[in-house]
Design a protein around this motif. Structure first.
Motif, PDB file in Angstrom:
ATOM      1  N   ALA A 199     -33.238 -94.356 102.173  1.00  0.00           N
ATOM      2  CA  ALA A 199     -34.653 -94.343 102.505  1.00  0.00           C
ATOM      3  C   ALA A 199     -35.218 -92.934 102.417  1.00  0.00           C
ATOM      4  CB  ALA A 199     -34.864 -94.908 103.908  1.00  0.00           C
ATOM      5  N   ASP A 200     -34.381 -91.932 102.799  1.00  0.00           N
ATOM      6  CA  ASP A 200     -34.840 -90.551 102.739  1.00  0.00           C
ATOM      7  C   ASP A 200     -34.980 -90.082 101.288  1.00  0.00           C
ATOM      8  OD1 ASP A 200     -34.888 -90.395 105.444  1.00  0.00           O
ATOM      9  OD2 ASP A 200     -32.848 -89.559 105.626  1.00  0.00           O
ATOM     10  N   GLN A 201     -34.160 -90.656 100.406  1.00  0.00           N
ATOM     11  CA  GLN A 201     -34.160 -90.208  99.019  1.00  0.00           C
ATOM     12  C   GLN A 201     -35.274 -90.858  98.201  1.00  0.00           C
ATOM     13  OE1 GLN A 201     -30.281 -91.053  97.532  1.00  0.00           O
ATOM     14  NE2 GLN A 201     -29.245 -89.673  98.951  1.00  0.00           N
ATOM     15  N   PHE A 202     -35.720 -92.054  98.550  1.00  0.00           N
ATOM     16  CA  PHE A 202     -36.722 -92.763  97.758  1.00  0.00           C
ATOM     17  C   PHE A 202     -37.907 -93.144  98.624  1.00  0.00           C
ATOM     18  CE2 PHE A 202     -38.527 -96.826  96.241  1.00  0.00           C
ATOM     19  CZ  PHE A 202     -39.035 -96.376  95.039  1.00  0.00           C
ATOM     20  N   VAL A 203     -39.062 -92.607  98.289  1.00  0.00           N
ATOM     21  CA  VAL A 203     -40.301 -92.919  99.017  1.00  0.00           C
ATOM     22  C   VAL A 203     -41.287 -93.505  98.016  1.00  0.00           C
ATOM     23  CG1 VAL A 203     -42.181 -92.018 100.405  1.00  0.00           C
ATOM     24  CG2 VAL A 203     -39.904 -91.006 100.585  1.00  0.00           C
ATOM     25  N   PRO A 204     -41.495 -94.826  97.998  1.00  0.00           N
ATOM     26  CA  PRO A 204     -42.398 -95.455  97.037  1.00  0.00           C
ATOM     27  C   PRO A 204     -43.836 -95.014  97.247  1.00  0.00           C
ATOM     28  CG  PRO A 204     -41.782 -97.021  98.745  1.00  0.00           C
ATOM     29  CD  PRO A 204     -40.933 -95.806  98.951  1.00  0.00           C
ATOM     30  N   ASP A 205     -44.589 -94.956  96.169  1.00  0.00           N
ATOM     31  CA  ASP A 205     -45.992 -94.580  96.246  1.00  0.00           C
ATOM     32  C   ASP A 205     -46.828 -95.834  96.489  1.00  0.00           C
ATOM     33  OD1 ASP A 205     -48.513 -93.645  96.003  1.00  0.00           O
ATOM     34  OD2 ASP A 205     -48.290 -92.775  94.012  1.00  0.00           O
ATOM     35  N   PRO A 206     -47.384 -96.007  97.683  1.00  0.00           N
ATOM     36  CA  PRO A 206     -48.146 -97.222  97.982  1.00  0.00           C
ATOM     37  C   PRO A 206     -49.465 -97.294  97.216  1.00  0.00           C
ATOM     38  CG  PRO A 206     -48.368 -95.636  99.747  1.00  0.00           C
ATOM     39  CD  PRO A 206     -47.345 -95.081  98.814  1.00  0.00           C
ATOM     40  N   GLY A 207     -49.873 -96.181  96.594  1.00  0.00           N
ATOM     41  CA  GLY A 207     -51.156 -96.172  95.897  1.00  0.00           C
ATOM     42  C   GLY A 207     -51.097 -96.707  94.478  1.00  0.00           C
ATOM     43  N   VAL A 208     -49.912 -96.999  93.957  1.00  0.00           N
ATOM     44  CA  VAL A 208     -49.780 -97.497  92.584  1.00  0.00           C
ATOM     45  C   VAL A 208     -49.417 -98.979  92.614  1.00  0.00           C
ATOM     46  CG1 VAL A 208     -48.589 -97.247  90.379  1.00  0.00           C
ATOM     47  CG2 VAL A 208     -49.025 -95.230  91.793  1.00  0.00           C
ATOM     48  N   SER A 209     -50.314 -99.809  92.094  1.00  0.00           N
ATOM     49  CA  SER A 209     -50.099-101.258  92.107  1.00  0.00           C
ATOM     50  C   SER A 209     -49.282-101.700  90.903  1.00  0.00           C
ATOM     51  CB  SER A 209     -51.447-101.988  92.088  1.00  0.00           C
ATOM     52  OG  SER A 209     -52.119-101.746  90.863  1.00  0.00           O
ATOM     53  N   ALA A 210     -48.851-102.962  90.943  1.00  0.00           N
ATOM     54  CA  ALA A 210     -48.091-103.525  89.816  1.00  0.00           C
ATOM     55  C   ALA A 210     -48.935-103.543  88.555  1.00  0.00           C
ATOM     56  CB  ALA A 210     -47.618-104.939  90.161  1.00  0.00           C
ATOM     57  N   GLU A 211     -50.229-103.840  88.698  1.00  0.00           N
ATOM     58  CA  GLU A 211     -51.127-103.871  87.541  1.00  0.00           C
ATOM     59  C   GLU A 211     -51.260-102.484  86.925  1.00  0.00           C
ATOM     60  OE1 GLU A 211     -53.747-105.133  84.635  1.00  0.00           O
ATOM     61  OE2 GLU A 211     -52.454-106.291  85.988  1.00  0.00           O
ATOM     62  N   GLN A 212     -51.340-101.463  87.773  1.00  0.00           N
ATOM     63  CA  GLN A 212     -51.441-100.096  87.263  1.00  0.00           C
ATOM     64  C   GLN A 212     -50.162 -99.692  86.523  1.00  0.00           C
ATOM     65  OE1 GLN A 212     -52.457 -98.366  91.111  1.00  0.00           O
ATOM     66  NE2 GLN A 212     -54.424 -97.665  90.300  1.00  0.00           N
ATOM     67  N   ILE A 213     -49.029-100.094  87.066  1.00  0.00           N
ATOM     68  CA  ILE A 213     -47.753 -99.793  86.416  1.00  0.00           C
ATOM     69  C   ILE A 213     -47.697-100.433  85.027  1.00  0.00           C
ATOM     70  CG2 ILE A 213     -45.258-100.190  86.515  1.00  0.00           C
ATOM     71  CD1 ILE A 213     -45.459 -99.937  89.552  1.00  0.00           C
ATOM     72  N   THR A 214     -48.165-101.675  84.930  1.00  0.00           N
ATOM     73  CA  THR A 214     -48.175-102.380  83.644  1.00  0.00           C
ATOM     74  C   THR A 214     -49.056-101.658  82.638  1.00  0.00           C
ATOM     75  OG1 THR A 214     -47.817-104.523  84.721  1.00  0.00           O
ATOM     76  CG2 THR A 214     -48.737-104.555  82.492  1.00  0.00           C
ATOM     77  N   ARG A 215     -50.233-101.228  83.093  1.00  0.00           N
ATOM     78  CA  ARG A 215     -51.160-100.540  82.201  1.00  0.00           C
ATOM     79  C   ARG A 215     -50.614 -99.177  81.766  1.00  0.00           C
ATOM     80  NH1 ARG A 215     -56.789-101.127  85.373  1.00  0.00           N
ATOM     81  NH2 ARG A 215     -57.571 -99.836  83.656  1.00  0.00           N
ATOM     82  N   LEU A 216     -49.904 -98.537  82.670  1.00  0.00           N
ATOM     83  CA  LEU A 216     -49.286 -97.249  82.331  1.00  0.00           C
ATOM     84  C   LEU A 216     -48.197 -97.432  81.273  1.00  0.00           C
ATOM     85  CD1 LEU A 216     -49.039 -95.585  85.869  1.00  0.00           C
ATOM     86  CD2 LEU A 216     -50.486 -94.863  83.968  1.00  0.00           C
TER      87      LEU A 216
END
Length: 243
Positions: A199-216
């Motif tokens: 948990a200390d090593q990986f902190v997900p970015d709550p501001g990036v949605s699945a749709e944004q990831i797809t578009r990226l």
């Protein structure tokens, strides 16, 4: 003896025709694959959220398709002639895509509707162009004797067919994404909780949605394919994630 020579001649003729048919079939299959790949790529380009960039990306994809089709049918490619043909045949489609691009400026609903509309239009236009060039080359035509006015009717007919194909591809893509999202969600629910160290090593970015990831990801594919530059990629990336 005469019958022998007639039979031998017929056999040789049939052999040559069959070999020619096999070569033609392989070329046509290759051409169909090129058209399909560029239809899919153009549909992704049509969803680019930046006005004008989406249209430029689609046009670049279509020009590249013509270049590859020329290579398949052993025809000399002319970039200037190719651009002129694309422009003359797709004028009305580009106008409709321009309206779709403007719709992308409307928050949420407008951006979604504009992206979907342009995606289908881009796919249909690319399909129609591909079919027109394929048929033209099959009948012995070259890019230099391509008569846009004469072939405009054929383009329009293939465009209507292309809209149905593009819509089917869009639905298949959406269904695939939905299945992948559900599979990811199911895997997350069944996965054991991460350790404190993890948990200390990986902190997900709550501001990036699945749709944004797809578009990226789609933007990254455009950059890899040489359709957009690194600078354009970074600018559109910031626009997508809202930085």
């Amino acid at each position: 003896m005469e019958e022998f020579f007639r039979t031998a001649t017929d056999n040789l003729k049939n052999k040559i025709m069959n070999e020619f048919k096999d070569v033609k079939t392989e070329k046509d299959k290759h051409a169909e694959s090129i058209v399909r790949n560029h239809v899919i790529f153009s549909m992704g380009a049509g969803m680019i959220p930046v006005i004008v960039v989406d249209i430029l990306a689609v046009s670049a994809s279509q020009l590249d398709m013509i270049r590859q089709l020329c290579k398949v049918y052993d025809q000399e490619f002319s970039e200037n002639q190719g651009k002129a043909i694309v422009s003359s045949l797709t004028t009305s489609t580009l106008a409709r895509m321009g309206a779709g691009s403007l719709a992308k400026m409307i928050p949420i609903v407008g951006s979604i509707v504009g992206a979907v509309t342009n995606s289908v239009l881009a796919g249909a236009s690319t399909y129609a162009l591909g079919q027109v060039f394929k048929m033209h080359f099959q009948t012995g035509g070259t890019i230099l004797d391509f008569d846009s006015k004469r072939l405009k009717k054929l383009y329009d007919e293939q465009f209507e067919k292309g809209k149905k194909i593009a819509e089917e591809l869009r639905q298949q893509r959406d269904a695939k994404r939905k299945a992948e999202t559900e599979a990811t969600a199911a895997a997350s629910e069944t996965a054991p909780p991460p350790s404190a160290a993890a948990a200390d090593q990986f902190v997900p970015d709550p501001g990036v949605s699945a749709e944004q990831i797809t578009r990226l990801k789609e933007l990254a594919e455009l950059k890899t394919g040489g359709i957009i530059t690194e600078e354009e990629f970074e600018r559109m990336k910031k626009k997508i994630i809202g930085d």
